[in-house]
Motif scaffolding. Structure first.
Motif, PDB file in Angstrom:
ATOM      1  N   UNK A  66       0.829  -1.197   0.000  1.00  0.00           N
ATOM      2  CA  UNK A  66       0.000   0.000   0.000  1.00  0.00           C
ATOM      3  C   UNK A  66       0.869   1.255   0.000  1.00  0.00           C
ATOM      4  N   UNK A  67       1.979   1.231   0.711  1.00  0.00           N
ATOM      5  CA  UNK A  67       2.899   2.368   0.708  1.00  0.00           C
ATOM      6  C   UNK A  67       3.481   2.584  -0.681  1.00  0.00           C
ATOM      7  N   UNK A  68       3.865   1.515  -1.354  1.00  0.00           N
ATOM      8  CA  UNK A  68       4.368   1.634  -2.730  1.00  0.00           C
ATOM      9  C   UNK A  68       3.270   2.159  -3.642  1.00  0.00           C
ATOM     10  N   UNK A  69       2.040   1.708  -3.442  1.00  0.00           N
ATOM     11  CA  UNK A  69       0.923   2.199  -4.234  1.00  0.00           C
ATOM     12  C   UNK A  69       0.686   3.679  -4.045  1.00  0.00           C
ATOM     13  N   UNK A  70       0.820   4.161  -2.821  1.00  0.00           N
ATOM     14  CA  UNK A  70       0.638   5.583  -2.551  1.00  0.00           C
ATOM     15  C   UNK A  70       1.790   6.393  -3.141  1.00  0.00           C
ATOM     16  N   UNK A  71       2.995   5.867  -3.074  1.00  0.00           N
ATOM     17  CA  UNK A  71       4.146   6.578  -3.638  1.00  0.00           C
ATOM     18  C   UNK A  71       3.980   6.769  -5.139  1.00  0.00           C
ATOM     19  N   UNK A  72       3.475   5.754  -5.829  1.00  0.00           N
ATOM     20  CA  UNK A  72       3.278   5.851  -7.270  1.00  0.00           C
ATOM     21  C   UNK A  72       1.891   6.374  -7.647  1.00  0.00           C
ATOM     22  N   UNK A  73       1.242   6.995  -6.673  1.00  0.00           N
ATOM     23  CA  UNK A  73      -0.059   7.665  -6.841  1.00  0.00           C
ATOM     24  C   UNK A  73      -1.122   6.730  -7.417  1.00  0.00           C
ATOM     25  N   UNK A  74      -1.901   7.207  -8.343  1.00  0.00           N
ATOM     26  CA  UNK A  74      -3.092   6.480  -8.777  1.00  0.00           C
ATOM     27  C   UNK A  74      -2.749   5.156  -9.457  1.00  0.00           C
TER      28      UNK A  74
END
Length: 69
Positions: A34-42
């Motif tokens: 989830x942190x990686x997903x937030x870092x790479x935005x949408x």
């Protein structure tokens, strides 16, 4: 299944106690994804969310089958 409420709670407790470290590892890996997903935005969230749900689904099936079998 046709288990009563108390039986379902007992089964979930025993599964949680038996697979404590597996569940902690799953939660840590979900947090990292989830942190990686937030870092790479949408785009990252579009990839991370279905992956996380599939991890929960297959872990649930494995824990449940190991408990019953």
């Amino acid at each position: 299944s046709n288990d009563s409420f108390e039986e379902a709670l007992k089964k979930s407790y025993f599964i949680g106690a038996r697979y404590y470290f597996h569940i902690i590892g799953l939660l840590i890996s979900v947090f990292v994804l989830m942190l990686i997903g937030v870092i790479f935005c949408m785009f990252g969230l579009i990839v991370a969310i279905p992956l996380i749900y599939s991890m929960f689904y297959f872990s649930y099936k494995q824990f449940r089958n190991d408990f019953e079998g």
